[in-house]
Scaffold this motif. Sequence first.
Motif, PDB file in Angstrom:
ATOM      1  N   ARG A  33     -10.223  -3.618  32.224  1.00 38.08           N
ATOM      2  CA  ARG A  33     -11.040  -2.514  31.716  1.00 38.08           C
ATOM      3  C   ARG A  33     -10.197  -1.364  31.179  1.00 38.08           C
ATOM      4  O   ARG A  33     -10.768  -0.377  30.700  1.00 38.08           O
ATOM      5  CB  ARG A  33     -11.920  -1.961  32.843  1.00 38.08           C
ATOM      6  CG  ARG A  33     -13.029  -2.873  33.308  1.00 38.08           C
ATOM      7  CD  ARG A  33     -13.631  -2.323  34.588  1.00 38.08           C
ATOM      8  NE  ARG A  33     -14.787  -3.049  35.043  1.00 38.08           N
ATOM      9  CZ  ARG A  33     -16.041  -2.629  34.914  1.00 38.08           C
ATOM     10  NH1 ARG A  33     -16.294  -1.479  34.298  1.00 38.08           N
ATOM     11  NH2 ARG A  33     -17.032  -3.335  35.383  1.00 38.08           N
ATOM     12  N   GLY A  34      -8.883  -1.451  31.274  1.00 40.20           N
ATOM     13  CA  GLY A  34      -8.045  -0.322  30.873  1.00 40.20           C
ATOM     14  C   GLY A  34      -8.048   0.745  31.952  1.00 40.20           C
ATOM     15  O   GLY A  34      -8.592   0.542  33.037  1.00 40.20           O
ATOM     16  N   THR A  35      -7.435   1.887  31.651  1.00 42.47           N
ATOM     17  CA  THR A  35      -7.370   2.940  32.658  1.00 42.47           C
ATOM     18  C   THR A  35      -8.270   4.102  32.291  1.00 42.47           C
ATOM     19  O   THR A  35      -8.296   4.533  31.144  1.00 42.47           O
ATOM     20  CB  THR A  35      -5.931   3.474  32.803  1.00 42.47           C
ATOM     21  OG1 THR A  35      -5.500   3.926  31.521  1.00 42.47           O
ATOM     22  CG2 THR A  35      -5.007   2.418  33.316  1.00 42.47           C
ATOM     23  N   LYS A  36      -8.961   4.609  33.245  1.00 46.38           N
ATOM     24  CA  LYS A  36      -9.817   5.794  33.130  1.00 46.38           C
ATOM     25  C   LYS A  36     -10.853   5.696  32.000  1.00 46.38           C
ATOM     26  O   LYS A  36     -10.831   4.805  31.171  1.00 46.38           O
ATOM     27  CB  LYS A  36      -8.958   7.057  32.979  1.00 46.38           C
ATOM     28  CG  LYS A  36      -8.152   7.371  34.211  1.00 46.38           C
ATOM     29  CD  LYS A  36      -7.538   8.736  34.121  1.00 46.38           C
ATOM     30  CE  LYS A  36      -6.131   8.687  33.532  1.00 46.38           C
ATOM     31  NZ  LYS A  36      -5.460   9.997  33.643  1.00 46.38           N
ATOM     32  N   GLY A  37     -11.789   6.619  32.034  1.00 47.12           N
ATOM     33  CA  GLY A  37     -12.815   6.683  30.997  1.00 47.12           C
ATOM     34  C   GLY A  37     -14.125   6.054  31.440  1.00 47.12           C
ATOM     35  O   GLY A  37     -14.203   5.364  32.459  1.00 47.12           O
ATOM     36  N   GLN A  38     -15.163   6.305  30.662  1.00 50.20           N
ATOM     37  CA  GLN A  38     -16.520   5.875  31.017  1.00 50.20           C
ATOM     38  C   GLN A  38     -16.615   4.362  31.202  1.00 50.20           C
ATOM     39  O   GLN A  38     -17.261   3.872  32.123  1.00 50.20           O
ATOM     40  CB  GLN A  38     -17.508   6.331  29.934  1.00 50.20           C
ATOM     41  CG  GLN A  38     -18.968   6.099  30.292  1.00 50.20           C
ATOM     42  CD  GLN A  38     -19.908   6.637  29.240  1.00 50.20           C
ATOM     43  OE1 GLN A  38     -19.524   6.817  28.088  1.00 50.20           O
ATOM     44  NE2 GLN A  38     -21.127   6.903  29.612  1.00 50.20           N
ATOM     45  N   LEU A  39     -15.957   3.621  30.325  1.00 46.15           N
ATOM     46  CA  LEU A  39     -16.093   2.162  30.377  1.00 46.15           C
ATOM     47  C   LEU A  39     -15.317   1.522  31.513  1.00 46.15           C
ATOM     48  O   LEU A  39     -15.536   0.357  31.835  1.00 46.15           O
ATOM     49  CB  LEU A  39     -15.671   1.545  29.039  1.00 46.15           C
ATOM     50  CG  LEU A  39     -16.549   1.929  27.844  1.00 46.15           C
ATOM     51  CD1 LEU A  39     -16.000   1.351  26.559  1.00 46.15           C
ATOM     52  CD2 LEU A  39     -17.979   1.476  28.056  1.00 46.15           C
ATOM     53  N   SER A  40     -14.404   2.279  32.146  1.00 49.85           N
ATOM     54  CA  SER A  40     -13.654   1.701  33.260  1.00 49.85           C
ATOM     55  C   SER A  40     -14.417   1.825  34.580  1.00 49.85           C
ATOM     56  O   SER A  40     -14.098   1.158  35.549  1.00 49.85           O
ATOM     57  CB  SER A  40     -12.293   2.390  33.398  1.00 49.85           C
ATOM     58  OG  SER A  40     -12.476   3.692  33.916  1.00 49.85           O
ATOM     59  N   ARG A  41     -15.431   2.694  34.621  1.00 45.67           N
ATOM     60  CA  ARG A  41     -16.158   2.944  35.861  1.00 45.67           C
ATOM     61  C   ARG A  41     -17.230   1.885  36.101  1.00 45.67           C
ATOM     62  O   ARG A  41     -17.771   1.302  35.153  1.00 45.67           O
ATOM     63  CB  ARG A  41     -16.862   4.308  35.817  1.00 45.67           C
ATOM     64  CG  ARG A  41     -16.056   5.433  35.226  1.00 45.67           C
ATOM     65  CD  ARG A  41     -14.950   5.890  36.135  1.00 45.67           C
ATOM     66  NE  ARG A  41     -14.275   7.064  35.568  1.00 45.67           N
ATOM     67  CZ  ARG A  41     -13.085   7.470  35.944  1.00 45.67           C
ATOM     68  NH1 ARG A  41     -12.435   6.844  36.900  1.00 45.67           N
ATOM     69  NH2 ARG A  41     -12.538   8.517  35.386  1.00 45.67           N
ATOM     70  N   SER A  42     -17.569   1.716  37.386  1.00 40.88           N
ATOM     71  CA  SER A  42     -18.677   0.814  37.673  1.00 40.88           C
ATOM     72  C   SER A  42     -19.964   1.502  37.234  1.00 40.88           C
ATOM     73  O   SER A  42     -20.137   2.700  37.469  1.00 40.88           O
ATOM     74  CB  SER A  42     -18.738   0.481  39.158  1.00 40.88           C
ATOM     75  OG  SER A  42     -19.178   1.587  39.886  1.00 40.88           O
ATOM     76  N   GLY A  43     -20.826   0.783  36.579  1.00 41.16           N
ATOM     77  CA  GLY A  43     -22.055   1.377  36.058  1.00 41.16           C
ATOM     78  C   GLY A  43     -21.813   2.211  34.829  1.00 41.16           C
ATOM     79  O   GLY A  43     -22.707   2.903  34.349  1.00 41.16           O
ATOM     80  N   GLY A  44     -20.588   2.188  34.302  1.00 37.14           N
ATOM     81  CA  GLY A  44     -20.255   2.992  33.133  1.00 37.14           C
ATOM     82  C   GLY A  44     -20.783   2.370  31.854  1.00 37.14           C
ATOM     83  O   GLY A  44     -21.345   1.283  31.844  1.00 37.14           O
ATOM     84  N   GLY A  45     -20.611   3.063  30.753  1.00 39.20           N
ATOM     85  CA  GLY A  45     -21.074   2.578  29.458  1.00 39.20           C
ATOM     86  C   GLY A  45     -22.409   3.188  29.103  1.00 39.20           C
ATOM     87  O   GLY A  45     -23.000   3.937  29.872  1.00 39.20           O
ATOM     88  N   LYS A  46     -22.867   2.886  27.923  1.00 44.26           N
ATOM     89  CA  LYS A  46     -24.126   3.431  27.432  1.00 44.26           C
ATOM     90  C   LYS A  46     -25.281   2.526  27.860  1.00 44.26           C
ATOM     91  O   LYS A  46     -25.131   1.312  27.950  1.00 44.26           O
ATOM     92  CB  LYS A  46     -24.115   3.520  25.910  1.00 44.26           C
ATOM     93  CG  LYS A  46     -22.861   4.119  25.295  1.00 44.26           C
ATOM     94  CD  LYS A  46     -22.803   5.603  25.529  1.00 44.26           C
ATOM     95  CE  LYS A  46     -21.746   6.273  24.703  1.00 44.26           C
ATOM     96  NZ  LYS A  46     -20.388   5.829  24.944  1.00 44.26           N
ATOM     97  N   GLY A  47     -26.444   3.110  28.079  1.00 47.70           N
ATOM     98  CA  GLY A  47     -27.614   2.331  28.448  1.00 47.70           C
ATOM     99  C   GLY A  47     -28.205   1.613  27.248  1.00 47.70           C
ATOM    100  O   GLY A  47     -27.859   1.898  26.099  1.00 47.70           O
ATOM    101  N   ALA A  48     -29.088   0.687  27.525  1.00 49.30           N
ATOM    102  CA  ALA A  48     -29.775  -0.023  26.453  1.00 49.30           C
ATOM    103  C   ALA A  48     -30.604   0.992  25.672  1.00 49.30           C
ATOM    104  O   ALA A  48     -31.274   1.846  26.254  1.00 49.30           O
ATOM    105  CB  ALA A  48     -30.680  -1.094  27.031  1.00 49.30           C
ATOM    106  N   GLY A  49     -30.540   0.946  24.366  1.00 48.12           N
ATOM    107  CA  GLY A  49     -31.305   1.864  23.541  1.00 48.12           C
ATOM    108  C   GLY A  49     -30.564   3.156  23.233  1.00 48.12           C
ATOM    109  O   GLY A  49     -31.111   4.022  22.564  1.00 48.12           O
ATOM    110  N   PHE A  50     -29.322   3.295  23.716  1.00 42.00           N
ATOM    111  CA  PHE A  50     -28.545   4.495  23.406  1.00 42.00           C
ATOM    112  C   PHE A  50     -28.099   4.418  21.960  1.00 42.00           C
ATOM    113  O   PHE A  50     -27.623   3.380  21.501  1.00 42.00           O
ATOM    114  CB  PHE A  50     -27.323   4.603  24.331  1.00 42.00           C
ATOM    115  CG  PHE A  50     -26.535   5.860  24.116  1.00 42.00           C
ATOM    116  CD1 PHE A  50     -26.980   7.067  24.630  1.00 42.00           C
ATOM    117  CD2 PHE A  50     -25.354   5.846  23.397  1.00 42.00           C
ATOM    118  CE1 PHE A  50     -26.267   8.238  24.438  1.00 42.00           C
ATOM    119  CE2 PHE A  50     -24.628   7.004  23.204  1.00 42.00           C
ATOM    120  CZ  PHE A  50     -25.083   8.206  23.721  1.00 42.00           C
TER     121      PHE A  50
END
Length: 149
Positions: A33-50
């Motif tokens: 997942r790489g280091t740090k940032g929204q996409l590295s966190r559990s539950g991270g990323g944009k929701g459906a419809g974002f």
Amino acid sequence: MQLNDLRPAEGAKKARKRIGRGNASGHGTTAGRGTKGQLSRSGGGKGAGFEGGQQPLAMRLPKLPGFTNRNRVEYAPVNLSRLEEKFADGDIVDTASLIAAGIIKREYELVKVLGNGEITKKLTVKVDKVSASAKAKIEAAGGKVELPC
């Protein structure tokens, strides 16, 4: 050759990537997942419809107005002009005769006679409802209205 000798072609089957199973696997620690940032966190990323911060489609569309009354009673409308063309003088107009004449489709349908058109025949009307104007026209022609059937 036996069934137990059959093997898939070389390179046809590939083992799945087992992430987060230690550094020796090549996919340990950050698990790809790489280091740090929204996409590295559990539950991270944009929701459906974002939509990138733009107002989402579901919020842009208008909501449905009003409500649907669950107790609404629907009547099959039948105009006097239809009774004039389908029935003879002295006939009885009820659900069974309306089905036979092809005016309504189902016997459990509630029927309301409306005053659109003229009537010259003496008919006995035995349906669920009759509008005031239809009742006046039927009685003026010499017929009679019997409510409810």
